[in-house]
Structure formats: C-alpha cells, structure tokens
Scaffold this motif. Structure first.
Motif, PDB file in Angstrom:
ATOM      1  N   TYR A 192       0.880  -1.293   0.183  1.00 14.13           N
ATOM      2  CA  TYR A 192      -0.024  -0.113  -0.035  1.00 14.13           C
ATOM      3  C   TYR A 192       0.882   1.234   0.076  1.00 14.13           C
ATOM      4  O   TYR A 192       0.701   2.318  -0.717  1.00 14.13           O
ATOM      5  CB  TYR A 192      -0.916   0.003   1.145  1.00 14.13           C
ATOM      6  N   SER A 193       1.947   1.302   0.712  1.00 16.52           N
ATOM      7  CA  SER A 193       2.888   2.263   0.887  1.00 16.52           C
ATOM      8  C   SER A 193       3.637   2.686  -0.483  1.00 16.52           C
ATOM      9  O   SER A 193       3.670   3.621  -0.945  1.00 16.52           O
ATOM     10  CB  SER A 193       3.970   2.203   1.904  1.00 16.52           C
ATOM     11  N   LEU A 194       3.851   1.408  -1.012  1.00 21.03           N
ATOM     12  CA  LEU A 194       4.552   1.245  -2.285  1.00 21.03           C
ATOM     13  C   LEU A 194       3.804   1.717  -3.328  1.00 21.03           C
ATOM     14  O   LEU A 194       4.193   2.786  -4.405  1.00 21.03           O
ATOM     15  CB  LEU A 194       5.272  -0.073  -2.713  1.00 21.03           C
ATOM     16  N   SER A 195       2.435   1.520  -3.436  1.00 22.64           N
ATOM     17  CA  SER A 195       1.669   2.110  -4.611  1.00 22.64           C
ATOM     18  C   SER A 195       1.489   3.732  -4.474  1.00 22.64           C
ATOM     19  O   SER A 195       1.220   4.129  -5.215  1.00 22.64           O
ATOM     20  CB  SER A 195       0.205   1.032  -4.361  1.00 22.64           C
ATOM     21  N   LEU A 196       1.340   3.955  -3.034  1.00 21.20           N
ATOM     22  CA  LEU A 196       1.042   5.604  -2.912  1.00 21.20           C
ATOM     23  C   LEU A 196       2.311   6.136  -3.473  1.00 21.20           C
ATOM     24  O   LEU A 196       2.090   7.195  -4.117  1.00 21.20           O
ATOM     25  CB  LEU A 196       0.722   5.847  -1.516  1.00 21.20           C
ATOM     26  N   LEU A 197       3.487   5.809  -3.150  1.00 22.07           N
ATOM     27  CA  LEU A 197       4.795   6.320  -3.658  1.00 22.07           C
ATOM     28  C   LEU A 197       4.747   6.338  -5.067  1.00 22.07           C
ATOM     29  O   LEU A 197       5.210   7.265  -5.782  1.00 22.07           O
ATOM     30  CB  LEU A 197       5.943   5.595  -3.050  1.00 22.07           C
ATOM     31  N   ALA A 198       4.620   5.066  -5.413  1.00 24.45           N
ATOM     32  CA  ALA A 198       4.552   4.990  -7.174  1.00 24.45           C
ATOM     33  C   ALA A 198       3.618   6.040  -7.634  1.00 24.45           C
ATOM     34  O   ALA A 198       4.033   6.757  -8.812  1.00 24.45           O
ATOM     35  CB  ALA A 198       4.223   3.653  -7.694  1.00 24.45           C
ATOM     36  N   ARG A 199       2.702   6.036  -7.277  1.00 24.89           N
ATOM     37  CA  ARG A 199       1.663   7.190  -7.717  1.00 24.89           C
ATOM     38  C   ARG A 199       2.167   8.720  -7.743  1.00 24.89           C
ATOM     39  O   ARG A 199       1.972   9.518  -8.649  1.00 24.89           O
ATOM     40  CB  ARG A 199       0.249   7.187  -7.101  1.00 24.89           C
ATOM     41  N   LYS A 200       2.871   8.845  -6.629  1.00 23.53           N
ATOM     42  CA  LYS A 200       3.563  10.417  -6.354  1.00 23.53           C
ATOM     43  C   LYS A 200       4.609  10.681  -7.445  1.00 23.53           C
ATOM     44  O   LYS A 200       4.837  11.695  -7.962  1.00 23.53           O
ATOM     45  CB  LYS A 200       3.843  10.364  -4.921  1.00 23.53           C
ATOM     46  N   ILE A 201       5.226   9.603  -7.900  1.00 23.94           N
ATOM     47  CA  ILE A 201       6.585   9.658  -8.800  1.00 23.94           C
ATOM     48  C   ILE A 201       6.127   9.358 -10.115  1.00 23.94           C
ATOM     49  O   ILE A 201       7.074   9.508 -11.121  1.00 23.94           O
ATOM     50  CB  ILE A 201       7.680   8.938  -8.068  1.00 23.94           C
ATOM     51  N   GLY A 202       4.934   8.909 -10.298  1.00 28.14           N
ATOM     52  CA  GLY A 202       4.651   8.686 -11.775  1.00 28.14           C
ATOM     53  C   GLY A 202       5.162   7.385 -12.312  1.00 28.14           C
ATOM     54  O   GLY A 202       5.232   7.033 -13.463  1.00 28.14           O
ATOM     55  N   ALA A 203       5.624   6.290 -11.546  1.00 34.52           N
ATOM     56  CA  ALA A 203       5.914   5.016 -11.780  1.00 34.52           C
ATOM     57  C   ALA A 203       4.771   3.985 -11.998  1.00 34.52           C
ATOM     58  O   ALA A 203       3.610   4.027 -11.266  1.00 34.52           O
ATOM     59  CB  ALA A 203       6.835   4.462 -10.464  1.00 34.52           C
ATOM     60  N   ALA A 204       5.038   3.124 -12.637  1.00 33.37           N
ATOM     61  CA  ALA A 204       4.019   1.971 -13.156  1.00 33.37           C
ATOM     62  C   ALA A 204       4.555   0.790 -12.208  1.00 33.37           C
ATOM     63  O   ALA A 204       5.656   0.456 -12.011  1.00 33.37           O
ATOM     64  CB  ALA A 204       3.852   1.457 -14.464  1.00 33.37           C
ATOM     65  N   LEU A 205       3.391   0.053 -11.682  1.00 35.33           N
ATOM     66  CA  LEU A 205       3.571  -1.260 -10.907  1.00 35.33           C
ATOM     67  C   LEU A 205       3.609  -2.442 -11.734  1.00 35.33           C
ATOM     68  O   LEU A 205       2.689  -2.517 -12.542  1.00 35.33           O
ATOM     69  CB  LEU A 205       2.750  -1.483  -9.646  1.00 35.33           C
ATOM     70  N   LEU A 206       4.697  -3.121 -11.688  1.00 36.63           N
ATOM     71  CA  LEU A 206       4.731  -4.361 -12.396  1.00 36.63           C
ATOM     72  C   LEU A 206       4.945  -5.568 -11.376  1.00 36.63           C
ATOM     73  O   LEU A 206       5.810  -5.592 -10.698  1.00 36.63           O
ATOM     74  CB  LEU A 206       6.159  -4.429 -13.421  1.00 36.63           C
ATOM     75  N   PHE A 207       3.942  -6.384 -11.370  1.00 39.49           N
ATOM     76  CA  PHE A 207       3.943  -7.534 -10.719  1.00 39.49           C
ATOM     77  C   PHE A 207       4.304  -8.877 -11.263  1.00 39.49           C
ATOM     78  O   PHE A 207       3.814  -9.332 -12.276  1.00 39.49           O
ATOM     79  CB  PHE A 207       2.468  -7.741 -10.264  1.00 39.49           C
ATOM     80  N   GLU A 208       5.434  -9.247 -10.636  1.00 42.30           N
ATOM     81  CA  GLU A 208       6.010 -10.665 -11.147  1.00 42.30           C
ATOM     82  C   GLU A 208       5.848 -11.903 -10.674  1.00 42.30           C
ATOM     83  O   GLU A 208       5.174 -11.663  -9.217  1.00 42.30           O
ATOM     84  CB  GLU A 208       7.451 -10.332 -11.346  1.00 42.30           C
ATOM     85  N   ASN A 209       6.151 -13.104 -11.089  1.00 45.25           N
ATOM     86  CA  ASN A 209       6.065 -14.305 -10.220  1.00 45.25           C
ATOM     87  C   ASN A 209       4.511 -14.593  -9.990  1.00 45.25           C
ATOM     88  O   ASN A 209       4.093 -15.203  -8.907  1.00 45.25           O
ATOM     89  CB  ASN A 209       6.679 -14.311  -8.968  1.00 45.25           C
ATOM     90  N   ILE A 210       3.782 -14.222 -10.720  1.00 41.14           N
ATOM     91  CA  ILE A 210       2.187 -14.435 -11.183  1.00 41.14           C
ATOM     92  C   ILE A 210       2.368 -16.022 -11.398  1.00 41.14           C
ATOM     93  O   ILE A 210       2.344 -16.341 -12.494  1.00 41.14           O
ATOM     94  CB  ILE A 210       1.387 -13.477 -11.840  1.00 41.14           C
ATOM     95  N   GLU A 211       1.697 -16.753 -10.460  1.00 39.75           N
ATOM     96  CA  GLU A 211       1.617 -18.234 -10.619  1.00 39.75           C
ATOM     97  C   GLU A 211       0.250 -18.787 -10.424  1.00 39.75           C
ATOM     98  O   GLU A 211       0.134 -20.155 -10.760  1.00 39.75           O
ATOM     99  CB  GLU A 211       2.708 -19.066  -9.866  1.00 39.75           C
ATOM    100  N   GLU A 213      -4.213 -17.990 -10.381  1.00 38.23           N
ATOM    101  CA  GLU A 213      -5.380 -16.860 -10.616  1.00 38.23           C
ATOM    102  C   GLU A 213      -5.523 -15.791  -9.516  1.00 38.23           C
ATOM    103  O   GLU A 213      -5.449 -14.598  -9.821  1.00 38.23           O
ATOM    104  CB  GLU A 213      -6.452 -17.247 -10.936  1.00 38.23           C
ATOM    105  N   TYR A 214      -5.282 -16.211  -8.213  1.00 42.79           N
ATOM    106  CA  TYR A 214      -5.742 -15.256  -7.098  1.00 42.79           C
ATOM    107  C   TYR A 214      -4.425 -14.249  -6.985  1.00 42.79           C
ATOM    108  O   TYR A 214      -4.708 -12.921  -6.706  1.00 42.79           O
ATOM    109  CB  TYR A 214      -5.771 -16.010  -5.788  1.00 42.79           C
ATOM    110  N   GLN A 215      -3.449 -14.571  -7.516  1.00 48.30           N
ATOM    111  CA  GLN A 215      -2.203 -13.609  -7.608  1.00 48.30           C
ATOM    112  C   GLN A 215      -2.320 -12.439  -8.579  1.00 48.30           C
ATOM    113  O   GLN A 215      -2.018 -11.289  -8.320  1.00 48.30           O
ATOM    114  CB  GLN A 215      -0.823 -14.115  -7.707  1.00 48.30           C
ATOM    115  N   LEU A 216      -2.981 -12.971  -9.787  1.00 48.49           N
ATOM    116  CA  LEU A 216      -3.259 -11.826 -10.954  1.00 48.49           C
ATOM    117  C   LEU A 216      -4.467 -11.151 -10.207  1.00 48.49           C
ATOM    118  O   LEU A 216      -4.499  -9.835 -10.582  1.00 48.49           O
ATOM    119  CB  LEU A 216      -3.829 -12.702 -12.155  1.00 48.49           C
ATOM    120  N   GLN A 217      -5.214 -11.607  -9.606  1.00 50.67           N
ATOM    121  CA  GLN A 217      -6.494 -10.736  -9.174  1.00 50.67           C
ATOM    122  C   GLN A 217      -5.876  -9.750  -8.164  1.00 50.67           C
ATOM    123  O   GLN A 217      -6.246  -8.481  -7.988  1.00 50.67           O
ATOM    124  CB  GLN A 217      -7.609 -11.747  -8.462  1.00 50.67           C
TER     125      GLN A 217
END
Length: 403
Positions: A192-211, A213-217
C-alpha cells in the motif's frame, strides 16, 4: 555447470523472452530477457552463473553483452512499441563505468531500436560501491530515453528511500510473498505504501511471479499496470503473439470487476445502514448527555463496535473512551483531551462530514492499541462534535464485504 563450459561454448548461450502483459490493453507490452544455455538437449538457466561471486565480472559482462546483442537482434523484428527488459546488477552495470552496455545500445539505435523501448531492471544486492556514482550513471542513461525498473534494492529498510531517490519508471513487485500467510498483512501494508509512492513519482507497478489466478487478481486490485509470471506465460526462445491472452485476460478482468463492484455495493449499503442506525440513536438521545448517547449506542451496537468516543472539529477528544472488554464496557477517562488530528485523513473526513452532514465508513487499517484490523464509522453530531465508532474485526470477518 562449470562456468568454463559456458565461456567456451558461447554459441549455445541464448536469450529467452518472458512476456509482460499490460492491464490497459490486455496484450504483451514487452519481454524480460533471461539467459539460457543449451547443453546435451537441456535448457539450463544462467541465473546461477551471474550470481556466482567466484566468477570474475569481465566473464559475466561478456556473457551479458552476448545476450544483449542476440536479444536486440530479435527486438529489431518486433513492433516498435514493444519494450525489452534487461536485468543488471549494480556491480555489473558499473563495470568500466557502464560504457560497454551503453555503447552496444547506441549501435543498435543506429539500426532502428528506439532506446525508449529499453528497460534496465536494477538490483543493488550487496553492492559495495559508491551509490552516488551509480545514481549518476542511471541518470546519464535516462538522458538517452532508457527506462529504469527497480527489482530489489538493498535491505527492506532502505527500499523506499532508494525508490524516492531514483524515481524509477517501473517498480517490480514480487508476489512470492503472498504464499506466506505470516507475511500477508505486512506485505499488504508495504505494498500500500509502495503504491502511494509509485503514484506520487509517476511510476508503474509491475507484478512478477504470478503463478496462480488469485495472484493476478491481487495484482489487478492493487494497481498493477503490468503482469508477468508462469500463470500467464513461460519464458520462450521466440516472441509470442502479442494478443496471445487478450480474450482470456479480458474475461478474467471482467470477473474481477464484477466481484469488486458487488463488494463495493455491499460496502456502501452497509455504510448506509450504519448511517441510519446511528442517526436514529442520536435523535433519541438528542436532548440527553453524551452518557445517555453512549448507553443507547452500546445497547444497539454491542455486537458491532468495541470503542466509541467524541471529538471536536480540531481532533481534540472531549469525551472518554467507551471501550469493550471481556467483562463488558468500561469508561476510560484518561483519553479526554487527547488530539487525533495527526492521523491520516482525519481533518479531510471532518470537512467531508461537516459539508455533507453524513457519516463516513473508513478504509481498513490496523488499530494502534489492539493491533487488529478495523474500520471506523465517523458521524457528525453537531457543528463541532463528531462521533467515532470503531468496528471490531470479529464483525468485519462475519461481513466479507468489509474486508
């Protein structure tokens, strides 16, 4: 595998490409380039080769450069809006002041590769060098349009500091932590903290090691713009059809959206129920004291709340805490006069309640004193008095839409 076998057989060192899918277009937006080695009909990962501290950096750079060239040759055949992600440790990136990598990229720029398509995934694990020089190198790369992604940077305690300093284009989030229930809550809080920071600096979030369906969600729900993992696609020696999963991802996203909309509708319905219930109680006690109000609230919300109190519009508490223990409700006078305006969203919510004359059900958060996950229902009593009712985790657990 003996490193010398690799160094004397570079023809069998090849790049594999793991697709990265975008949420907005549901198609391949890029590929992470990973090293592989063909040996006796087997495909062997080169991860251990690059992680082996006994192998001199110049040998690793030689293999890295070879993979870079072969991958860029393949990139020349791809669409012009497809990105290519290359992993680089800080130590290898600083080899010869970063010139081997940049010179090779500039050669391919002449062949038609726009360097805005190049993403460097940076890791600073155990880097003993000067971080200021390293940061300067990254800023220099970015002047050519090269993007920076942070995969893992130093210790956890320094991670957010480094993100703030570098302001990367992409933040990678490893979802392996979701497998551990013990880490679940802490992981969610950091994310949650990381997503707020990403929004502030204009960075995109890339989620890796999705193995799964619940991780994709989870990635979709938590602001992930890009997705990568074996659940979606394994690394491949060739570039896949960009629309490989378009229909499947659209269907999955539709399911996620439908679920979240139902959950939100239930949440707002619950908030309206609280509004009606508390309003009725307040009206009954309108001419009475705060003690009478609390008595009515306890009677009506005994199975819902565990703490309630009244503050003024500046956040100063002008009533005691009415707190639920194992033995019943108790009055905690020591909280009178405490100020809570420092809490996130406190004053914003006060203004909302004052203007809308309506209660607010908060987001989920961890209670400082009990350590439990709770919500708070805030309600405007008068022009300067605001009622706060803390909802117990037990009640939230029984009402899935609130978790």
């Amino acid at each position: 595998m003996d490193p010398l076998d690799i160094l004397t057989d570079l023809e069998n060192v090849v790049p594999f490409f793991q697709p990265i899918f975008s949420a907005d277009e549901q198609r391949v937006m890029g590929y992470e380039v990973v090293g592989r080695y063909f040996s006796d009909g087997q495909i062997i990962s080169l991860g251990s080769f690059f992680q082996d501290e006994q192998i001199p950096d110049e040998y690793k750079v030689e293999v890295d450069q070879l993979l870079l060239k072969k991958a860029l040759d393949k990139a020349l055949t791809a669409n012009e809006d497809v990105s290519f992600f290359f992993n680089r440790s800080a130590g290898l990136l600083m080899y010869e002041h970063g010139e081997p990598l940049l010179n090779e990229l500039l050669e391919y720029e002449k062949k038609g590769i726009n360097l805005k398509r190049i993403v460097l995934e940076i890791s600073e694990d155990n880097y003993p060098g000067d971080l200021d020089q390293f940061d300067h190198l990254l800023r220099y790369y970015r002047t050519y349009g090269i993007k920076i992604a942070i995969e893992k940077m130093g210790s956890d305690s320094s991670y957010l500091d480094r993100v703030s300093q570098l302001e990367p284009d992409i933040l990678k989030v490893n979802l392996r932590a979701l497998r551990s229930e013990a880490k679940g809550n802490a992981f969610n809080d950091v994310l949650y903290s990381l997503s707020l920071l990403a929004r502030k600096i204009g960075a995109a979030l890339l989620f890796e090691n999705i193995e799964m369906e619940y991780q994709l969600q989870f990635a979709w729900k938590n602001g992930g713009r890009y997705y990568q993992g074996f659940y979606l696609s394994f690394p491949n020696g060739e570039l896949v059809d960009r629309d490989l999963l378009k229909d499947r991802l659209k269907a999955k996203f539709h399911d996620f959206i439908t679920y979240e909309k139902r959950k939100l509708e239930k949440f707002y319905f619950t908030a309206e129920e609280f509004q009606a219930k508390v309003l009725e109680i307040v009206q009954k006690a309108k001419k009475g004291s705060s003690e009478e109000l609390f008595e009515l609230l306890i009677k009506e919300m005994n199975q819902i709340a565990f703490r309630m109190y009244i503050c003024d519009e500046d956040g100063f508490q002008n009533s005691p805490n009415i707190f639920k223990t194992q033995h019943g409700w108790v009055t905690q006078n020591e909280y009178i006069g405490k100020n809570w305006s420092w809490r996130p969203y406190f004053l914003e919510n006060i203004i909302r309640m004052r203007n809308e004359r309506k209660g607010i059900l908060s987001d989920l958060y961890c209670d400082i004193e009990t350590g439990e996950t709770i919500r708070t229902f805030s309600f405007p009593l008068t022009e300067s008095g605001y009622l706060f009712i803390d909802i117990s985790y037990h009640y939230l657990f029984e009402h899935e839409e609130l978790l």
